[in-house]
Write a protein that holds these residues in place. Structure first.
Motif, PDB file in Angstrom:
ATOM      1  N   ASP A 183      -2.912   5.260   2.246  1.00 20.04           N
ATOM      2  CA  ASP A 183      -2.140   5.676   3.416  1.00 20.04           C
ATOM      3  C   ASP A 183      -2.855   5.294   4.715  1.00 20.04           C
ATOM      4  O   ASP A 183      -2.236   4.789   5.651  1.00 20.04           O
ATOM      5  N   ARG A 184      -4.159   5.543   4.772  1.00 18.40           N
ATOM      6  CA  ARG A 184      -4.928   5.190   5.969  1.00 18.40           C
ATOM      7  C   ARG A 184      -4.959   3.676   6.186  1.00 18.40           C
ATOM      8  O   ARG A 184      -4.821   3.196   7.310  1.00 18.40           O
ATOM      9  N   ALA A 185      -5.147   2.934   5.114  1.00 20.97           N
ATOM     10  CA  ALA A 185      -5.188   1.481   5.234  1.00 20.97           C
ATOM     11  C   ALA A 185      -3.848   0.939   5.718  1.00 20.97           C
ATOM     12  O   ALA A 185      -3.798   0.060   6.586  1.00 20.97           O
ATOM     13  N   SER A 186      -2.773   1.473   5.201  1.00 19.14           N
ATOM     14  CA  SER A 186      -1.435   1.052   5.624  1.00 19.14           C
ATOM     15  C   SER A 186      -1.230   1.342   7.100  1.00 19.14           C
ATOM     16  O   SER A 186      -0.718   0.495   7.852  1.00 19.14           O
ATOM     17  N   LEU A 187      -1.641   2.505   7.536  1.00 12.94           N
ATOM     18  CA  LEU A 187      -1.511   2.879   8.940  1.00 12.94           C
ATOM     19  C   LEU A 187      -2.326   1.939   9.833  1.00 12.94           C
ATOM     20  O   LEU A 187      -1.838   1.470  10.867  1.00 12.94           O
TER      21      LEU A 187
ATOM     22  N   LEU B 134       0.839  -1.207   0.000  1.00 20.30           N
ATOM     23  CA  LEU B 134       0.000   0.000   0.000  1.00 20.30           C
ATOM     24  C   LEU B 134       0.873   1.255   0.000  1.00 20.30           C
ATOM     25  O   LEU B 134       0.551   2.238  -0.673  1.00 20.30           O
ATOM     26  N   ASP B 135       1.979   1.226   0.739  1.00 21.88           N
ATOM     27  CA  ASP B 135       2.908   2.352   0.725  1.00 21.88           C
ATOM     28  C   ASP B 135       3.472   2.571  -0.676  1.00 21.88           C
ATOM     29  O   ASP B 135       3.578   3.706  -1.150  1.00 21.88           O
ATOM     30  N   ALA B 136       3.850   1.485  -1.331  1.00 17.74           N
ATOM     31  CA  ALA B 136       4.392   1.587  -2.693  1.00 17.74           C
ATOM     32  C   ALA B 136       3.350   2.159  -3.649  1.00 17.74           C
ATOM     33  O   ALA B 136       3.661   2.999  -4.502  1.00 17.74           O
TER      34      ALA B 136
ATOM     35  N   ASN C 107       0.552  14.179 -13.651  1.00 21.28           N
ATOM     36  CA  ASN C 107       0.462  13.868 -15.077  1.00 21.28           C
ATOM     37  C   ASN C 107      -0.880  13.309 -15.527  1.00 21.28           C
ATOM     38  O   ASN C 107      -1.005  12.907 -16.682  1.00 21.28           O
ATOM     39  N   VAL C 108      -1.866  13.255 -14.658  1.00 17.96           N
ATOM     40  CA  VAL C 108      -3.129  12.624 -15.032  1.00 17.96           C
ATOM     41  C   VAL C 108      -4.268  13.614 -15.241  1.00 17.96           C
ATOM     42  O   VAL C 108      -5.415  13.211 -15.411  1.00 17.96           O
ATOM     43  N   GLY C 109      -3.965  14.872 -15.222  1.00 18.87           N
ATOM     44  CA  GLY C 109      -4.971  15.886 -15.535  1.00 18.87           C
ATOM     45  C   GLY C 109      -6.168  15.864 -14.609  1.00 18.87           C
ATOM     46  O   GLY C 109      -6.045  15.979 -13.391  1.00 18.87           O
ATOM     47  N   ASP C 110      -7.341  15.682 -15.215  1.00 14.70           N
ATOM     48  CA  ASP C 110      -8.603  15.741 -14.473  1.00 14.70           C
ATOM     49  C   ASP C 110      -8.748  14.638 -13.434  1.00 14.70           C
ATOM     50  O   ASP C 110      -9.550  14.755 -12.515  1.00 14.70           O
ATOM     51  N   LEU C 111      -7.979  13.578 -13.567  1.00 15.45           N
ATOM     52  CA  LEU C 111      -8.088  12.469 -12.629  1.00 15.45           C
ATOM     53  C   LEU C 111      -7.183  12.630 -11.413  1.00 15.45           C
ATOM     54  O   LEU C 111      -7.158  11.770 -10.541  1.00 15.45           O
ATOM     55  N   ALA C 112      -6.464  13.728 -11.330  1.00 14.90           N
ATOM     56  CA  ALA C 112      -5.533  13.935 -10.219  1.00 14.90           C
ATOM     57  C   ALA C 112      -6.242  13.884  -8.870  1.00 14.90           C
ATOM     58  O   ALA C 112      -5.729  13.274  -7.929  1.00 14.90           O
ATOM     59  N   GLU C 113      -7.405  14.479  -8.772  1.00 11.27           N
ATOM     60  CA  GLU C 113      -8.129  14.476  -7.494  1.00 11.27           C
ATOM     61  C   GLU C 113      -8.513  13.057  -7.090  1.00 11.27           C
ATOM     62  O   GLU C 113      -8.378  12.675  -5.922  1.00 11.27           O
ATOM     63  N   THR C 114      -8.970  12.265  -8.046  1.00 12.66           N
ATOM     64  CA  THR C 114      -9.320  10.875  -7.767  1.00 12.66           C
ATOM     65  C   THR C 114      -8.099  10.097  -7.317  1.00 12.66           C
ATOM     66  O   THR C 114      -8.159   9.314  -6.365  1.00 12.66           O
ATOM     67  N   LEU C 115      -6.975  10.337  -7.971  1.00 10.37           N
ATOM     68  CA  LEU C 115      -5.743   9.647  -7.611  1.00 10.37           C
ATOM     69  C   LEU C 115      -5.265  10.046  -6.221  1.00 10.37           C
ATOM     70  O   LEU C 115      -4.820   9.204  -5.439  1.00 10.37           O
ATOM     71  N   VAL C 116      -5.387  11.326  -5.889  1.00 11.48           N
ATOM     72  CA  VAL C 116      -4.999  11.794  -4.553  1.00 11.48           C
ATOM     73  C   VAL C 116      -5.905  11.160  -3.494  1.00 11.48           C
ATOM     74  O   VAL C 116      -5.438  10.756  -2.430  1.00 11.48           O
ATOM     75  N   ASN C 117      -7.192  11.035  -3.784  1.00 11.96           N
ATOM     76  CA  ASN C 117      -8.107  10.372  -2.850  1.00 11.96           C
ATOM     77  C   ASN C 117      -7.722   8.910  -2.658  1.00 11.96           C
ATOM     78  O   ASN C 117      -7.745   8.400  -1.530  1.00 11.96           O
ATOM     79  N   ALA C 118      -7.361   8.232  -3.737  1.00 16.76           N
ATOM     80  CA  ALA C 118      -6.911   6.839  -3.633  1.00 16.76           C
ATOM     81  C   ALA C 118      -5.630   6.751  -2.804  1.00 16.76           C
ATOM     82  O   ALA C 118      -5.453   5.826  -2.015  1.00 16.76           O
ATOM     83  N   GLN C 119      -4.768   7.730  -2.970  1.00  7.62           N
ATOM     84  CA  GLN C 119      -3.521   7.772  -2.203  1.00  7.62           C
ATOM     85  C   GLN C 119      -3.825   7.920  -0.712  1.00  7.62           C
ATOM     86  O   GLN C 119      -3.223   7.248   0.114  1.00  7.62           O
ATOM     87  N   ARG C 120      -4.756   8.753  -0.367  1.00 14.31           N
ATOM     88  CA  ARG C 120      -5.139   8.934   1.038  1.00 14.31           C
ATOM     89  C   ARG C 120      -5.724   7.653   1.620  1.00 14.31           C
ATOM     90  O   ARG C 120      -5.432   7.284   2.764  1.00 14.31           O
ATOM     91  N   ILE C 121      -6.549   6.971   0.842  1.00 18.49           N
ATOM     92  CA  ILE C 121      -7.135   5.711   1.303  1.00 18.49           C
ATOM     93  C   ILE C 121      -6.034   4.687   1.547  1.00 18.49           C
ATOM     94  O   ILE C 121      -6.037   3.989   2.573  1.00 18.49           O
TER      95      ILE C 121
END
Length: 72
Positions: free
Chosen positions: A54-58, A25-27, A38-52
């Protein structure tokens, strides 16, 4: 079903699997951070996935600490 051997026994196996999942999950989170610009309009979705991720890893790491304390 595949058998697994672990010197620390079943609990060590479970902790190892949880730690492996947390590392993956960290990777994923790091990769998401790298490609987000580099993903344009999908950046927000990708950042949300990154937060999820991070929380799951924690949470997984907290679980391994609880399992370690239970064994002591």
């Amino acid at each position: 079903m595949t058998g697994f051997d672990n010197a620390a026994g079943p609990q060590g196996l479970v902790i190892g699997l949880i730690e492996k999942a947390a590392s993956e999950l960290d990777a994923m989170s790091n990769a998401a951070g790298d490609i987000a610009p580099n993903v344009g309009d999908l950046a927000e979705t990708l950042v949300n996935a990154q937060r999820i991720a991070d929380r799951a890893s924690l949470e997984l790491r907290r679980l391994t600490k609880k399992l370690g304390k239970a064994a002591a």
